[in-house]
Design an enzyme around this catalytic site. Structure first.
Site, PDB file in Angstrom:
ATOM      1  N   LYS A  31       0.841  -1.199   0.000  1.00  0.00           N
ATOM      2  CA  LYS A  31       0.000   0.000   0.000  1.00  0.00           C
ATOM      3  C   LYS A  31       0.885   1.263   0.000  1.00  0.00           C
ATOM      4  O   LYS A  31       2.106   1.169   0.179  1.00  0.00           O
ATOM      5  CB  LYS A  31      -0.925  -0.061   1.209  1.00  0.00           C
ATOM      6  CG  LYS A  31      -1.824  -1.316   1.213  1.00  0.00           C
ATOM      7  CD  LYS A  31      -2.857  -1.204   2.316  1.00  0.00           C
ATOM      8  CE  LYS A  31      -3.307  -2.532   2.831  1.00  0.00           C
ATOM      9  NZ  LYS A  31      -4.267  -2.410   3.935  1.00  0.00           N
TER      10      LYS A  31
ATOM     11  N   TYR B 168     -12.375  -2.888  -1.873  1.00  0.00           N
ATOM     12  CA  TYR B 168     -12.802  -2.956  -0.473  1.00  0.00           C
ATOM     13  C   TYR B 168     -14.325  -2.967  -0.315  1.00  0.00           C
ATOM     14  O   TYR B 168     -14.830  -2.568   0.739  1.00  0.00           O
ATOM     15  CB  TYR B 168     -12.207  -1.785   0.312  1.00  0.00           C
ATOM     16  CG  TYR B 168     -10.748  -2.006   0.701  1.00  0.00           C
ATOM     17  CD1 TYR B 168     -10.338  -3.189   1.313  1.00  0.00           C
ATOM     18  CD2 TYR B 168      -9.791  -1.018   0.482  1.00  0.00           C
ATOM     19  CE1 TYR B 168      -9.014  -3.388   1.677  1.00  0.00           C
ATOM     20  CE2 TYR B 168      -8.461  -1.214   0.842  1.00  0.00           C
ATOM     21  CZ  TYR B 168      -8.079  -2.401   1.446  1.00  0.00           C
ATOM     22  OH  TYR B 168      -6.781  -2.600   1.818  1.00  0.00           O
TER      23      TYR B 168
ATOM     24  N   PHE C  74     -14.765   3.160   8.890  1.00  0.00           N
ATOM     25  CA  PHE C  74     -13.470   3.627   8.373  1.00  0.00           C
ATOM     26  C   PHE C  74     -13.361   3.513   6.849  1.00  0.00           C
ATOM     27  O   PHE C  74     -12.289   3.705   6.291  1.00  0.00           O
ATOM     28  CB  PHE C  74     -12.316   2.864   9.043  1.00  0.00           C
ATOM     29  CG  PHE C  74     -12.388   1.362   8.928  1.00  0.00           C
ATOM     30  CD1 PHE C  74     -11.962   0.705   7.780  1.00  0.00           C
ATOM     31  CD2 PHE C  74     -12.881   0.598   9.979  1.00  0.00           C
ATOM     32  CE1 PHE C  74     -12.022  -0.674   7.666  1.00  0.00           C
ATOM     33  CE2 PHE C  74     -12.953  -0.796   9.885  1.00  0.00           C
ATOM     34  CZ  PHE C  74     -12.524  -1.427   8.718  1.00  0.00           C
TER      35      PHE C  74
ATOM     36  N   ARG D 101      -0.513 -14.595   3.990  1.00  0.00           N
ATOM     37  CA  ARG D 101      -1.138 -13.939   5.150  1.00  0.00           C
ATOM     38  C   ARG D 101      -0.320 -14.136   6.415  1.00  0.00           C
ATOM     39  O   ARG D 101      -0.256 -13.272   7.283  1.00  0.00           O
ATOM     40  CB  ARG D 101      -2.588 -14.399   5.316  1.00  0.00           C
ATOM     41  CG  ARG D 101      -3.471 -13.835   4.198  1.00  0.00           C
ATOM     42  CD  ARG D 101      -4.906 -14.227   4.331  1.00  0.00           C
ATOM     43  NE  ARG D 101      -5.596 -13.567   5.424  1.00  0.00           N
ATOM     44  CZ  ARG D 101      -6.103 -12.351   5.351  1.00  0.00           C
ATOM     45  NH1 ARG D 101      -5.969 -11.624   4.261  1.00  0.00           N
ATOM     46  NH2 ARG D 101      -6.732 -11.826   6.389  1.00  0.00           N
TER      47      ARG D 101
ATOM     48  N   THR E  97      -3.815  -8.322  11.013  1.00  0.00           N
ATOM     49  CA  THR E  97      -4.230  -7.000  10.514  1.00  0.00           C
ATOM     50  C   THR E  97      -3.842  -5.894  11.497  1.00  0.00           C
ATOM     51  O   THR E  97      -3.402  -4.819  11.094  1.00  0.00           O
ATOM     52  CB  THR E  97      -5.772  -6.965  10.305  1.00  0.00           C
ATOM     53  OG1 THR E  97      -6.107  -8.019   9.402  1.00  0.00           O
ATOM     54  CG2 THR E  97      -6.227  -5.646   9.723  1.00  0.00           C
TER      55      THR E  97
ATOM     56  N   ARG F 163       3.923  -6.803   9.067  1.00  0.00           N
ATOM     57  CA  ARG F 163       3.256  -5.809   9.929  1.00  0.00           C
ATOM     58  C   ARG F 163       3.905  -5.727  11.305  1.00  0.00           C
ATOM     59  O   ARG F 163       3.987  -4.654  11.900  1.00  0.00           O
ATOM     60  CB  ARG F 163       1.775  -6.138  10.034  1.00  0.00           C
ATOM     61  CG  ARG F 163       1.037  -5.837   8.718  1.00  0.00           C
ATOM     62  CD  ARG F 163      -0.299  -6.492   8.698  1.00  0.00           C
ATOM     63  NE  ARG F 163      -1.076  -6.173   7.516  1.00  0.00           N
ATOM     64  CZ  ARG F 163      -2.089  -6.908   7.088  1.00  0.00           C
ATOM     65  NH1 ARG F 163      -2.425  -8.018   7.732  1.00  0.00           N
ATOM     66  NH2 ARG F 163      -2.764  -6.558   6.015  1.00  0.00           N
TER      67      ARG F 163
ATOM     68  N   ASN G  53      -1.389  -0.388   7.454  1.00  0.00           N
ATOM     69  CA  ASN G  53      -0.740  -1.655   7.818  1.00  0.00           C
ATOM     70  C   ASN G  53       0.070  -2.260   6.656  1.00  0.00           C
ATOM     71  O   ASN G  53       0.249  -3.449   6.555  1.00  0.00           O
ATOM     72  CB  ASN G  53      -1.762  -2.635   8.398  1.00  0.00           C
ATOM     73  CG  ASN G  53      -2.860  -2.969   7.412  1.00  0.00           C
ATOM     74  OD1 ASN G  53      -2.856  -2.478   6.287  1.00  0.00           O
ATOM     75  ND2 ASN G  53      -3.783  -3.815   7.811  1.00  0.00           N
TER      76      ASN G  53
ATOM     77  N   HIS H  68      -1.681  -5.588   1.760  1.00  0.00           N
ATOM     78  CA  HIS H  68      -2.959  -6.287   1.675  1.00  0.00           C
ATOM     79  C   HIS H  68      -2.706  -7.620   0.995  1.00  0.00           C
ATOM     80  O   HIS H  68      -1.900  -7.681   0.063  1.00  0.00           O
ATOM     81  CB  HIS H  68      -3.981  -5.504   0.833  1.00  0.00           C
ATOM     82  CG  HIS H  68      -5.132  -6.370   0.401  1.00  0.00           C
ATOM     83  ND1 HIS H  68      -6.230  -6.573   1.204  1.00  0.00           N
ATOM     84  CD2 HIS H  68      -5.318  -7.134  -0.702  1.00  0.00           C
ATOM     85  CE1 HIS H  68      -7.052  -7.422   0.591  1.00  0.00           C
ATOM     86  NE2 HIS H  68      -6.522  -7.779  -0.563  1.00  0.00           N
TER      87      HIS H  68
ATOM     88  N   GLU I 252      -9.848 -10.472  -6.964  1.00  0.00           N
ATOM     89  CA  GLU I 252      -8.897  -9.359  -6.881  1.00  0.00           C
ATOM     90  C   GLU I 252      -7.901  -9.364  -8.054  1.00  0.00           C
ATOM     91  O   GLU I 252      -7.485  -8.306  -8.519  1.00  0.00           O
ATOM     92  CB  GLU I 252      -8.160  -9.407  -5.534  1.00  0.00           C
ATOM     93  CG  GLU I 252      -9.089  -9.118  -4.363  1.00  0.00           C
ATOM     94  CD  GLU I 252      -8.479  -9.378  -2.994  1.00  0.00           C
ATOM     95  OE1 GLU I 252      -9.189  -9.182  -1.994  1.00  0.00           O
ATOM     96  OE2 GLU I 252      -7.290  -9.790  -2.914  1.00  0.00           O
TER      97      GLU I 252
HETATM   98  P1  CMP Z   1      -6.539  -5.090   4.623  1.00  0.00           P
HETATM   99  O1  CMP Z   1      -5.968  -6.421   4.982  1.00  0.00           O
HETATM  100  O2  CMP Z   1      -6.153  -4.487   3.326  1.00  0.00           O
HETATM  101  O3  CMP Z   1      -8.137  -5.195   4.667  1.00  0.00           O
HETATM  102  C1  CMP Z   1      -8.982  -4.176   5.145  1.00  0.00           C
HETATM  103  C2  CMP Z   1      -8.239  -2.958   5.583  1.00  0.00           C
HETATM  104  O4  CMP Z   1      -8.993  -2.053   6.358  1.00  0.00           O
HETATM  105  C3  CMP Z   1      -7.100  -3.356   6.498  1.00  0.00           C
HETATM  106  O5  CMP Z   1      -6.127  -4.032   5.766  1.00  0.00           O
HETATM  107  C4  CMP Z   1      -6.717  -2.003   7.086  1.00  0.00           C
HETATM  108  O6  CMP Z   1      -5.919  -1.230   6.206  1.00  0.00           O
HETATM  109  C5  CMP Z   1      -8.079  -1.329   7.196  1.00  0.00           C
HETATM  110  N1  CMP Z   1      -8.602  -1.385   8.566  1.00  0.00           N
HETATM  111  C6  CMP Z   1      -8.967  -2.480   9.265  1.00  0.00           C
HETATM  112  N2  CMP Z   1      -9.440  -2.118  10.467  1.00  0.00           N
HETATM  113  C7  CMP Z   1      -9.389  -0.762  10.520  1.00  0.00           C
HETATM  114  C8  CMP Z   1      -9.749   0.203  11.498  1.00  0.00           C
HETATM  115  N3  CMP Z   1     -10.255  -0.164  12.675  1.00  0.00           N
HETATM  116  N4  CMP Z   1      -9.554   1.504  11.208  1.00  0.00           N
HETATM  117  C9  CMP Z   1      -9.053   1.875  10.010  1.00  0.00           C
HETATM  118  N5  CMP Z   1      -8.689   0.999   9.029  1.00  0.00           N
HETATM  119  C10 CMP Z   1      -8.860  -0.299   9.295  1.00  0.00           C
END
Ligand code: CMP
Length: 136
Positions: free
Chosen positions: A9, A49, A57, A85, A91, A102, A112, A115, A126
């Site tokens: 990202k 998404y 969020f 993963r 996450t 991470r 983070n 993805h 995807e």
């Molecule tokens: P990803 O694995 O790309 O899938 C969903 C994304 O949402 C996650 O990584 C984060 O970047 C984002 N995300 C998940 N939880 C939160 C949160 N509580 N606040 C903001 N962003 C979030």
């Protein structure tokens, strides 16, 4: 061979972590079979998404993914979805093991770094979205 779609990202790209991250997947034995730098549109980010559309969020998430280029790749290997993963880590970086991407490089759930597809079905969807030229 099983495929996963990975995005480094904008925070990972800005912090010049592309090389470190790809090295972790490659050293595990996985193959990078497609790779490109792409500036995501809001449309592609919202589609990517879509399952989070109702989360508080969501807007912040789309703004984050579209703020700069991402490095998109297809990773192949036995159990690629699960293994990628594991390499990425939880996450929430506060929960991620320290040896994971991470765990090593991220501090917040919102930013983070990476993805990865959460299932083989998500990977198919995807890959079509990010690599329409590759999907069968
Ligand atoms: P990803 O694995 O790309 O899938 C969903 C994304 O949402 C996650 O990584 C984060 O970047 C984002 N995300 C998940 N939880 C939160 C949160 N509580 N606040 C903001 N962003 C979030």
């Amino acid at each position: 061979m099983e495929k996963s779609l990975v995005l480094i990202k904008p925070d990972g790209v800005e912090r010049k972590l592309i090389g470190e991250i790809i090295a972790m997947y490659e050293k595990k034995g996985l193959n990078i079979t497609a790779l490109k730098m792409i500036q995501p549109t809001r449309e592609i980010a919202e589609t990517h998404y879509a399952e989070h559309r109702d989360k508080p969020f969501f807007n912040e998430l789309v703004t984050y993914l579209t703020r700069g280029k991402v490095c998109a790749m297809i990773i192949e290997g036995d159990n690629a979805v699960k293994i990628v993963r594991k390499i990425n880590g939880a996450t929430d970086p506060a929960e991620a093991e320290l040896g994971t991407i991470r765990g090593k490089y991220a501090l917040t759930k919102a930013e983070n770094i990476v993805h990865a597809s959460d299932s083989v079905e998500s990977a198919v969807r995807e890959i079509k979205l990010w690599f329409p030229e590759e999907a069968q």
